[in-house]
Scaffold this active site. Sequence first.
Site, short mmCIF file in Angstrom:
data_model
loop_
_atom_site.label_atom_id
_atom_site.label_comp_id
_atom_site.label_asym_id
_atom_site.label_seq_id
_atom_site.Cartn_x
_atom_site.Cartn_y
_atom_site.Cartn_z
N HIS A 1 40.94 134.46 1.87
CA HIS A 1 41.48 132.88 1.96
C HIS A 1 40.26 132.22 1.28
O HIS A 1 40.46 131.13 0.49
CB HIS A 1 41.67 132.82 3.22
N GLU A 2 38.87 132.60 2.01
CA GLU A 2 37.58 131.68 1.41
C GLU A 2 37.42 131.92 0.18
O GLU A 2 36.94 130.95 -0.73
CB GLU A 2 36.76 131.90 2.37
N HIS B 1 39.38 129.93 -2.19
CA HIS B 1 38.83 128.54 -2.24
C HIS B 1 37.83 128.54 -3.58
O HIS B 1 37.55 127.44 -4.40
CB HIS B 1 38.24 128.22 -0.97
N GLN C 1 35.34 122.72 0.41
CA GLN C 1 36.23 122.04 1.44
C GLN C 1 35.54 120.93 2.10
O GLN C 1 35.96 120.07 2.61
CB GLN C 1 36.46 122.86 2.46
N CYS D 1 45.03 126.30 6.79
CA CYS D 1 43.84 125.87 6.18
C CYS D 1 43.40 124.50 6.76
O CYS D 1 44.29 123.42 6.60
CB CYS D 1 44.31 125.81 4.76
N LEU D 2 41.99 124.28 6.80
CA LEU D 2 41.63 122.93 7.22
C LEU D 2 41.75 121.97 6.36
O LEU D 2 41.78 120.69 6.65
CB LEU D 2 40.23 123.25 7.47
N GLY E 1 36.96 129.73 9.31
CA GLY E 1 36.25 129.98 8.20
C GLY E 1 36.29 128.59 7.43
O GLY E 1 36.83 127.62 7.67
#
Length: 171
Positions: free
Chosen positions: A136-137, A140, A51, A94-95, A46
């Site tokens: 999660h997204e 963000h 990000q 998480c990236l 994702g």
Amino acid sequence: MTIKPLIILPDPVLRQVSKPIERVDADLQRLTDDMLETMYDAPGIGLAAIQVGVPRRMLVIDLSKEGEEKQPLVFINPEIVGSSDDRSVYEEGCLSIPDYYAEVERPAKVTVKYLDREGKEQSVEADGLLATCLQHEIDHLNGVLFIDHISRLKREMVIKKFTKAAKSKVL
Ligand code: GNR
Ligand code: NI
């Protein structure tokens, strides 16, 4: 298509609240393609626009496994309109917080309203990994990271480690 650099903790950009998308146009299609390419390159399952430094309410997800056909999903202006009382625990990563993983408890099922790539209104009832990933997204988009859902001690340790690492890169 372009792979964009990822914004990494503790960059304050990650704490911005993203603004709604006003038009689903060619610029947005380009952003979508760049985000998908960036996500596949990372690799991740994702990615939220913030990000890659774009404070707009959109995210991409692909839960297909390596070697399988790709299943890119695009969510524009997503909104959680319902969530289950039962919860599930996943080990999240998480990236924007590379190589750190922790268990997070969230509602097991969520209903999400959103616009698709064509700007058409859609709704999905998600469970399993899709439910976790969507939450999660969407976090963000509100400046929230998965480490905000773990203990304060663990969170502060992670932030400290990434703050140190960022400082040593500048020098
Ligand atoms: O690649 C990712 N894996 C992942 C695993 C468990 C729960 C959430 C995620 S999302 C993450 C990519 C990312 O940082 N998205 O914002
Ligand atoms: Ni993330």
